[in-house]
Enzyme design. Structure first.
Site, PDB file in Angstrom:
ATOM      1  N   LYS A   1       0.945  -1.155   0.095  1.00  0.00           N
ATOM      2  CA  LYS A   1       0.213   0.209   0.099  1.00  0.00           C
ATOM      3  C   LYS A   1       0.958   1.386   0.021  1.00  0.00           C
ATOM      4  O   LYS A   1       2.104   1.205   0.285  1.00  0.00           O
ATOM      5  CB  LYS A   1      -1.041   0.032   1.269  1.00  0.00           C
ATOM      6  CG  LYS A   1      -0.052  -0.036   2.584  1.00  0.00           C
ATOM      7  CD  LYS A   1       0.127   1.422   3.031  1.00  0.00           C
ATOM      8  CE  LYS A   1       0.815   1.491   4.655  1.00  0.00           C
ATOM      9  NZ  LYS A   1       1.591   2.442   4.735  1.00  0.00           N
TER      10      LYS A   1
ATOM     11  N   ASP B   1      -2.574  -1.409  10.669  1.00  0.00           N
ATOM     12  CA  ASP B   1      -2.839  -1.364   9.084  1.00  0.00           C
ATOM     13  C   ASP B   1      -3.391  -2.471   8.702  1.00  0.00           C
ATOM     14  O   ASP B   1      -3.859  -2.622   7.638  1.00  0.00           O
ATOM     15  CB  ASP B   1      -1.423  -1.091   8.447  1.00  0.00           C
ATOM     16  CG  ASP B   1      -0.687   0.370   8.344  1.00  0.00           C
ATOM     17  OD1 ASP B   1      -1.612   1.054   8.702  1.00  0.00           O
ATOM     18  OD2 ASP B   1       0.433   0.353   7.951  1.00  0.00           O
TER      19      ASP B   1
HETATM   20  O1  C5P Z   1      -0.357  -0.910  15.221  1.00  0.00           O
HETATM   21  P1  C5P Z   1       1.042  -0.997  14.975  1.00  0.00           P
HETATM   22  O2  C5P Z   1       1.798  -2.245  15.865  1.00  0.00           O
HETATM   23  O3  C5P Z   1       1.208  -1.116  13.532  1.00  0.00           O
HETATM   24  O4  C5P Z   1       1.665   0.341  15.323  1.00  0.00           O
HETATM   25  C1  C5P Z   1       2.970   0.421  15.452  1.00  0.00           C
HETATM   26  C2  C5P Z   1       3.524   1.646  16.402  1.00  0.00           C
HETATM   27  O5  C5P Z   1       3.242   2.763  15.520  1.00  0.00           O
HETATM   28  C3  C5P Z   1       2.607   1.808  17.628  1.00  0.00           C
HETATM   29  O6  C5P Z   1       3.061   1.186  18.670  1.00  0.00           O
HETATM   30  C4  C5P Z   1       2.794   3.260  18.004  1.00  0.00           C
HETATM   31  O7  C5P Z   1       4.024   3.560  18.432  1.00  0.00           O
HETATM   32  C5  C5P Z   1       2.692   3.954  16.485  1.00  0.00           C
HETATM   33  N1  C5P Z   1       1.579   4.008  16.145  1.00  0.00           N
HETATM   34  C6  C5P Z   1       0.831   5.235  16.358  1.00  0.00           C
HETATM   35  N2  C5P Z   1      -0.444   5.498  16.100  1.00  0.00           N
HETATM   36  C7  C5P Z   1      -1.037   4.965  15.249  1.00  0.00           C
HETATM   37  C8  C5P Z   1      -0.508   3.537  14.479  1.00  0.00           C
HETATM   38  C9  C5P Z   1       0.791   3.427  15.017  1.00  0.00           C
HETATM   39  O8  C5P Z   1       1.415   6.028  17.378  1.00  0.00           O
HETATM   40  N3  C5P Z   1      -2.264   5.261  14.662  1.00  0.00           N
END
Ligand code: C5P
Length: 281
Positions: free
Chosen positions: A9, A136
């Site tokens: 993406k 995501d």
């Molecule tokens: O959800 P995911 O594990 O992919 O997110 C990785 C990190 O990215 C989270 O732990 C956070 O630090 C950051 N993040 C965030 N806000 C989001 C998505 C991700 O702060 N909307």
């Protein structure tokens, strides 16, 4: 054996609306799936869940950390199914690149296991499992362009058309998503951020990415690359993919994208990975 594609993406825009009490950031982002995709082969085996990744960098491990394995485990514990499965993942999407490769692999596994199940769990359950695996992952269950809100898991499919190609350019380093969000928050405290002056506004498409400022503050070559791309003939816009490190340039003609890829390597070095692809509508 079942074979599934897991598309990459890009974010055609990414707006950060604020920090949430749970530590995540509230987003509004337009994401589109690409033709560039990993391939996952699923074979039934006697027992257990096994995984082999081919073609990825060293950080793509074939163990319990891998989102493919975690997605399979999440599906099986929700469904109660304990069928033996082997996953062969043929990586095309670079990792640590902001292209959603790991998230897409996870969503593709959820969709495939749902397809194979005698008693499917349904889209609501699947979405919950996807959101637990990563912000995501839910987007990739839809396989279409979508505006994603919340921490990324609230999906509103959208239709639009854009006739052109994207040149993906990844420098020879990766960027950690948590680092990019933390740096963004630090910079917000230091001074309010403006968006990059060089943005070209094309309506809903190709707006800015709020993670560019924090990422560019450390990875200066990406700021240089963006400025350089915007000066090249035929480039409609250039934007960071998610938290990077990949940047994409939008161009109308495939030939222009191929010439641009050559020019990137000549200007920035052979270690820069390039890929001409298009949006998968
Ligand atoms: O959800 P995911 O594990 O992919 O997110 C990785 C990190 O990215 C989270 O732990 C956070 O630090 C950051 N993040 C965030 N806000 C989001 C998505 C991700 O702060 N909307």
């Amino acid at each position: 054996m079942i074979v599934i594609k897991a598309p990459a993406k890009v974010n055609l825009s990414l707006k950060i609306l604020g920090k949430r009490p749970d530590g995540f950031h509230e987003l509004e982002t337009l994401m589109v799936p690409l033709e560039l995709a990993d391939e996952i082969q699923i074979t039934r085996i006697e027992s257990g869940v096994t995984l082999l990744c081919e073609g990825g960098s060293a950080d793509v491990t074939s163990d319990a950390q891998n989102l493919v394995w975690r997605a399979a485990m999440a599906y099986q514990s929700a469904s109660g199914d304990r069928e033996g499965l082997h996953f062969l993942v043929k990586k095309q999407i670079p990792s640590g690149a902001g292209l959603g490769g790991g998230s897409s692999d996870a969503a593709a596994v959820l969709l495939a296991l749902e397809e194979m199940a005698e008693h499917p769990l349904g889209m609501d359950v699947l979405q919950g499992l996807a959101a637990d695996l990563g912000s995501d992952v839910p987007f990739f269950l839809y396989r279409c362009a979508a505006i994603c809100k919340g921490r990324g898991e609230l999906i509103q499919p959208v239709t639009f058309s854009w006739d052109g190609y994207l040149l993906l350019i990844k420098p020879p380093f990766s960027i950690s998503t948590p680092w990019a969000f933390t740096r963004y928050a630090e910079m917000q405290q230091e001074k309010p951020l403006g968006s990059c002056n060089e943005e070209k506004d094309n309506g809903i498409l190709f707006k800015n990415n709020d993670l560019e400022a924090p990422v560019f503050s450390k990875y200066l070559v990406l700021a240089v690359l963006k400025r350089w791309l915007l000066q090249q003939a035929g480039v409609e816009n250039a934007l960071l993919c998610g938290s990077g490190s990949t940047m994409f340039a939008a161009v109308r003609e495939r030939k222009d994208a191929e010439l641009l890829a050559d020019a990137v390597k000549a200007e920035f070095g052979e270690a820069f990975w390039t890929c001409v692809t298009s949006i998968s509508f």
